[in-house]
Design a protein around this motif. Structure first.
Motif, PDB file in Angstrom:
ATOM      1  N   SER A  34     -74.596 -29.565 -29.964  1.00  0.00           N
ATOM      2  CA  SER A  34     -74.771 -29.749 -31.404  1.00  0.00           C
ATOM      3  C   SER A  34     -75.886 -30.742 -31.693  1.00  0.00           C
ATOM      4  O   SER A  34     -76.669 -30.556 -32.636  1.00  0.00           O
ATOM      5  CB  SER A  34     -73.456 -30.235 -32.034  1.00  0.00           C
ATOM      6  N   THR A  35     -75.970 -31.801 -30.884  1.00  0.00           N
ATOM      7  CA  THR A  35     -77.026 -32.802 -31.081  1.00  0.00           C
ATOM      8  C   THR A  35     -78.400 -32.202 -30.850  1.00  0.00           C
ATOM      9  O   THR A  35     -79.332 -32.411 -31.643  1.00  0.00           O
ATOM     10  CB  THR A  35     -76.810 -34.001 -30.134  1.00  0.00           C
ATOM     11  N   TYR A  36     -78.561 -31.439 -29.773  1.00  0.00           N
ATOM     12  CA  TYR A  36     -79.857 -30.832 -29.497  1.00  0.00           C
ATOM     13  C   TYR A  36     -80.223 -29.800 -30.561  1.00  0.00           C
ATOM     14  O   TYR A  36     -81.402 -29.647 -30.910  1.00  0.00           O
ATOM     15  CB  TYR A  36     -79.857 -30.210 -28.100  1.00  0.00           C
ATOM     16  N   ARG A  37     -79.229 -29.097 -31.078  1.00  0.00           N
ATOM     17  CA  ARG A  37     -79.516 -28.142 -32.150  1.00  0.00           C
ATOM     18  C   ARG A  37     -79.970 -28.887 -33.413  1.00  0.00           C
ATOM     19  O   ARG A  37     -80.866 -28.429 -34.134  1.00  0.00           O
ATOM     20  CB  ARG A  37     -78.267 -27.307 -32.452  1.00  0.00           C
TER      21      ARG A  37
ATOM     22  N   PHE B 109     -60.246 -24.369 -38.625  1.00  0.00           N
ATOM     23  CA  PHE B 109     -59.444 -25.568 -38.893  1.00  0.00           C
ATOM     24  C   PHE B 109     -59.278 -26.450 -37.658  1.00  0.00           C
ATOM     25  O   PHE B 109     -59.445 -27.653 -37.710  1.00  0.00           O
ATOM     26  CB  PHE B 109     -58.076 -25.160 -39.436  1.00  0.00           C
ATOM     27  N   ASN B 110     -58.944 -25.849 -36.526  1.00  0.00           N
ATOM     28  CA  ASN B 110     -58.680 -26.638 -35.321  1.00  0.00           C
ATOM     29  C   ASN B 110     -59.697 -26.376 -34.214  1.00  0.00           C
ATOM     30  O   ASN B 110     -59.403 -26.547 -33.035  1.00  0.00           O
ATOM     31  CB  ASN B 110     -57.268 -26.331 -34.783  1.00  0.00           C
ATOM     32  N   SER B 111     -60.888 -25.945 -34.579  1.00  0.00           N
ATOM     33  CA  SER B 111     -61.859 -25.573 -33.556  1.00  0.00           C
ATOM     34  C   SER B 111     -62.397 -26.794 -32.828  1.00  0.00           C
ATOM     35  O   SER B 111     -62.448 -27.911 -33.372  1.00  0.00           O
ATOM     36  CB  SER B 111     -63.031 -24.807 -34.185  1.00  0.00           C
ATOM     37  N   LEU B 112     -62.804 -26.566 -31.580  1.00  0.00           N
ATOM     38  CA  LEU B 112     -63.414 -27.624 -30.785  1.00  0.00           C
ATOM     39  C   LEU B 112     -64.714 -28.096 -31.434  1.00  0.00           C
ATOM     40  O   LEU B 112     -65.033 -29.291 -31.420  1.00  0.00           O
ATOM     41  CB  LEU B 112     -63.686 -27.104 -29.363  1.00  0.00           C
ATOM     42  N   GLU B 113     -65.464 -27.159 -32.007  1.00  0.00           N
ATOM     43  CA  GLU B 113     -66.718 -27.507 -32.673  1.00  0.00           C
ATOM     44  C   GLU B 113     -66.474 -28.461 -33.840  1.00  0.00           C
ATOM     45  O   GLU B 113     -67.251 -29.384 -34.075  1.00  0.00           O
ATOM     46  CB  GLU B 113     -67.426 -26.243 -33.172  1.00  0.00           C
ATOM     47  N   LYS B 114     -65.391 -28.251 -34.555  1.00  0.00           N
ATOM     48  CA  LYS B 114     -65.059 -29.119 -35.696  1.00  0.00           C
ATOM     49  C   LYS B 114     -64.784 -30.543 -35.217  1.00  0.00           C
ATOM     50  O   LYS B 114     -65.232 -31.518 -35.828  1.00  0.00           O
ATOM     51  CB  LYS B 114     -63.837 -28.566 -36.435  1.00  0.00           C
ATOM     52  N   SER B 115     -64.059 -30.654 -34.109  1.00  0.00           N
ATOM     53  CA  SER B 115     -63.779 -31.973 -33.537  1.00  0.00           C
ATOM     54  C   SER B 115     -65.061 -32.650 -33.086  1.00  0.00           C
ATOM     55  O   SER B 115     -65.240 -33.868 -33.264  1.00  0.00           O
ATOM     56  CB  SER B 115     -62.816 -31.852 -32.353  1.00  0.00           C
TER      57      SER B 115
ATOM     58  N   LEU C 203     -66.780 -36.205 -34.585  1.00  0.00           N
ATOM     59  CA  LEU C 203     -67.109 -37.379 -33.781  1.00  0.00           C
ATOM     60  C   LEU C 203     -68.575 -37.779 -33.921  1.00  0.00           C
ATOM     61  O   LEU C 203     -68.914 -38.967 -33.861  1.00  0.00           O
ATOM     62  CB  LEU C 203     -66.798 -37.096 -32.306  1.00  0.00           C
ATOM     63  N   LEU C 204     -69.459 -36.791 -34.087  1.00  0.00           N
ATOM     64  CA  LEU C 204     -70.890 -37.078 -34.148  1.00  0.00           C
ATOM     65  C   LEU C 204     -71.312 -37.711 -35.472  1.00  0.00           C
ATOM     66  O   LEU C 204     -72.258 -38.498 -35.521  1.00  0.00           O
ATOM     67  CB  LEU C 204     -71.689 -35.781 -33.961  1.00  0.00           C
ATOM     68  N   THR C 205     -70.620 -37.379 -36.555  1.00  0.00           N
ATOM     69  CA  THR C 205     -71.100 -37.719 -37.895  1.00  0.00           C
ATOM     70  C   THR C 205     -70.971 -39.191 -38.292  1.00  0.00           C
ATOM     71  O   THR C 205     -71.906 -39.747 -38.884  1.00  0.00           O
ATOM     72  CB  THR C 205     -70.365 -36.841 -38.934  1.00  0.00           C
ATOM     73  N   PRO C 206     -69.849 -39.896 -38.012  1.00  0.00           N
ATOM     74  CA  PRO C 206     -69.597 -41.187 -38.664  1.00  0.00           C
ATOM     75  C   PRO C 206     -70.642 -42.274 -38.471  1.00  0.00           C
ATOM     76  O   PRO C 206     -70.772 -43.148 -39.338  1.00  0.00           O
ATOM     77  CB  PRO C 206     -68.245 -41.622 -38.056  1.00  0.00           C
ATOM     78  N   LEU C 207     -71.383 -42.301 -37.364  1.00  0.00           N
ATOM     79  CA  LEU C 207     -72.365 -43.368 -37.165  1.00  0.00           C
ATOM     80  C   LEU C 207     -73.600 -43.185 -38.051  1.00  0.00           C
ATOM     81  O   LEU C 207     -74.315 -44.152 -38.330  1.00  0.00           O
ATOM     82  CB  LEU C 207     -72.788 -43.437 -35.693  1.00  0.00           C
TER      83      LEU C 207
END
Length: 712
Positions: free
Chosen positions: A45-48, A446-452, A456-460
């Motif tokens: 996701s970061t590289y994308r 709702f419970n996808s791994l991608e969502k998790s 985690l990536l967003t808050p900082l």
């Protein structure tokens, strides 16, 4: 013991208990798999986000859950270039793409291929007189892609080539990391087509599994076969996605059998036989055994006979010098690997282990398996010399979660690296990243791994965005806008401290000491010294043993506990300079021109920022804030805490920066000798690209002027 008619069942059950105790159980395996799948999803996701069309996969033992702490398995990362269209049939050619055709002929080894470069405007081969770069060569009238391109990348990044992998090695306290560059082909390998039709006694893999495996296609990785005629041109066909599917389908007894095989390999065979066998061969043996035996055999009470069955099959493969790849049987994994001497030696070792009826397992040192088994058989649970199961589970859980936390920090660093110094550009990039992640999050299941992963990536990012806006506000108006405060508020719960410290830092710089003190007090209340683990991925460094409270929290939860137990380092870009106290601003200019030329461009870009560990920065800001509020007792308490944190906190990544801040506090206290001592210790930690070099010169200048006699 061997006279016991239930000997094999008794040893099997005891062995199963031992493996459970060291973390080879359903709960810990599922946790390993989730953490590594989450890890690879976050990185992709970061590289994308950065506009790089790559996918990263964490294949191998760690992501399968087929390892233990003692085995110290490598972190295997497959980096897939998604821009290329690797095809096996001309009908799969796509206009405008980098089309590459897989070729297999009489010169290629089974399981390997050549890659022919094609035109992107029409489905035709690239003319042999038109070679656009050095990665291509002409052979047998075709323009072919060389497999040596990985070496060029590895040389730039200071990595070591190990087969198809580029490895970072030799860093104490850090697991070796193998990065394999690959291209993905959407279609299933033609050579593996018969495998889809094959069915064994065990009726495994199931038809559903085969249909899924077929949809995963394959990878081609840049390595030739041992006996190939095209050393620089052959690419290995890899079915890693299918292998993962097969591994994820195994029950606990099958996984335990595989782990025992790897322990036997590392204990008895490879140290004496030049590492001729690989864990992948053990996995392949296991697959063949499962396919060709009744599924009812693979139960805990039958673990030892299952292991002996696998070792016997491995012994037969060694005798024949042929270990058929499970999906592409024509590919002999042992071809060209075993010398006549090693063949005899490996055969003899395996024979002794098989004849020992399990006694050889008592000699395995990994995770104290031999000792644990001896105690289980002779003494039950009466006495133990090693970690309890609860301690082992907590250690595994904390290491897994620590990897995820470090990756959050690393990905945040990569996103910040893409920024330029201009405030408007940084503002736009950070806004785009944040909004893109928000849209991605809302669009996911709702419970996808991608969502998790996105969660985690967003808050900082909001704290960084708020700080960029606030810095511009302070520079232009001397105040902080509601927009900046809103973004700061969103980022407050990224972790225990870094979001709050960025807000407090901005409030301090704008002179709002009362609110700064309030934020700092709340941050200190959340920062439990027995639980909160400092995490920073600015550069590679040994990981210390996590504190007990952190391990306990990791063991009782998954990634949802991260924000309650983690203290990320605090990062400021240069365009945030107005939110940075002057004492910390020096860190943004730590490198001389000469030092900048000597820095590692790939890993040292953070040295142009101000970066500090959360705990010492908390106490430093308290020291400055209480001083401005004339609360002298509280100020001295904060100073004492700052000293203590530097002296006792083992997991400080930017200790030299903390010492530089402490030195400047000591200067403010008129304790100039103590200040000089802080700067000297700082230089002992990092001699170059350290603001202490300037601070010492400035301090000496001050001391020299203080000693000058007053003019007459």
């Amino acid at each position: 013991m061997s006279r016991d008619p239930d000997y094999y069942q008794t040893v099997s059950l005891k062995l199963s208990e031992v493996l459970n105790d060291i973390g080879v159980n359903e709960r810990m395996i599922l946790k390993r798999r989730r953490m590594y799948l989450l890890w690879e999803t976050m990185e992709t996701s970061t590289y994308r986000l950065l506009g790089t069309n790559m996918s990263l996969y964490r294949f191998g033992s760690q992501s399968e859950g087929s390892t233990t702490i003692g085995l110290r398995s490598d972190n295997d990362t497959l980096v897939c270039q998604s821009e290329s269209n690797v095809i096996q049939d001309w009908s799969q050619w796509q206009p405008g793409k980098l089309n590459v055709l897989m070729i297999q002929d009489e010169t290629t080894s089974p399981g390997y291929c050549l890659l022919q470069w094609l035109r992107n405007d029409e489905p035709l081969p690239l003319p042999i007189h038109h070679i656009p770069n050095s990665k291509l060569t002409v052979s047998r009238g075709k323009v072919l892609l060389k497999n040596t391109l990985l070496r060029e990348i590895a040389a730039i990044e200071g990595r070591v080539i190990n087969g198809p992998a580029a490895s970072r090695q030799g860093r104490p306290g850090i697991a070796d990391q193998d990065h394999v560059l690959a291209f993905h082909c959407k279609s299933w390998p033609a050579e593996a087509q018969p495998w889809l039709e094959k069915q064994g006694i065990g009726r495994w893999p199931t038809e559903d599994m085969k249909r899924y495996c077929e949809t995963t296609g394959c990878f081609v990785v840049p390595v030739s076969s041992k006996n190939g005629q095209n050393e620089e041109l052959e690419w290995r066909i890899s079915t890693s996605h299918a292998q993962r599917c097969l591994m994820f389908s195994l029950n606990i007894t099958k996984l335990r059998c595989y782990i025992l095989m790897k322990m036997i390999l590392k204990t008895f065979i490879n140290p004496q036989c030049d590492g001729v066998l690989s864990s992948f061969m053990c996995k392949t043996v296991l697959f063949h055994c499962i396919q060709n035996t009744n599924s009812n055999n693979w139960v805990q009470s039958n673990l030892l006979p299952c292991l002996m069955c696998c070792l016997t099959v491995l012994q037969n493969f060694v005798r024949q010098e042929n270990c058929p790849h499970f999906v592409i049987p024509e590919n002999n994994l042992m071809a060209g690997r075993i010398s006549p001497h090693n063949k005899v030696r490996v055969f003899e070792i395996l024979q002794k282990i098989i004849q020992s009826k399990g006694r050889a397992l008592l000699e395995i040192p990994f995770d104290d398996l031999g000792t644990r088994l001896q105690l289980k058989i002779n003494m039950g649970e009466a006495f133990q010399y090693h970690g309890t199961p609860a301690q082992m589970f907590a250690e595994i859980s904390s290491l897994l979660l620590y990897n995820i936390i470090s990756d959050i920090s690393r990905n945040h660093k990569l996103l910040l690296e893409s920024m330029h110094d201009g405030n408007e550009m940084v503002y736009k990039r950070l806004s785009d990243f944040t909004l893109t992640l928000t849209r991605m999050y809302r669009a996911m299941g709702f419970n996808s791994l991608e969502k998790s992963a996105v969660r985690l990536l967003t808050p900082l990012l909001p704290s960084s965005l708020g700080s960029v806006i606030a810095s511009h506000d302070i520079y232009t108006t001397g105040s902080i806008s509601p927009e900046a405060l809103d973004w700061f508020s969103v980022g407050l719960n990224s972790d225990v401290s870094s979001g709050g410290l960025k807000l407090a830092s901005a409030l301090y710089c704008v002179g709002d000491m009362e609110r700064a003190e309030f934020v700092l007090r709340n941050t200190e209340e959340k920062y439990d010294l027995n639980t909160t683990e400092p995490v920073c991925a600015c550069y590679d460094h040994p990981v210390n043993y996590p504190r007990p409270g952190f391990m306990h929290k990791c063991n009782t939860g998954n990634e949802e506990v991260i924000k309650h137990i983690t203290a990320f380092c605090v990062r400021f870009l240069r365009c945030e300079i107005c939110c940075v106290p002057k004492e910390l601003q020096y860190e943004m200019f730590r490198s001389t021109q000469e030092e900048r030329l000597e820095r590692d461009e790939i890993s040292d870009f953070w040295m142009d920022w101000a970066v500090v560990d959360s705990l010492p920065y908390l106490y430093f800001l308290q020291y400055k804030t209480y001083g401005a509020l004339h609360r002298m007792a509280d100020q001295q308490c904060a100073l004492a805490n700052l000293v203590t944190s530097i002296e006792t906190e083992q997991t400080l990544t930017h200790r030299e920066t903390a010492l530089n801040l402490l030195g400047q506090c000591m200067e403010q206290e008129n304790q100039h000798i103590d200040a000089l001592r802080c700067y000297m210790i700082s230089l002992n930690i990092r001699a170059r690209s350290n603001a202490a070099n300037f601070l010492i010169c400035r301090l000496i200048y001050v001391l020299f002027n203080m000693q000058e006699p007053a003019p007459n």
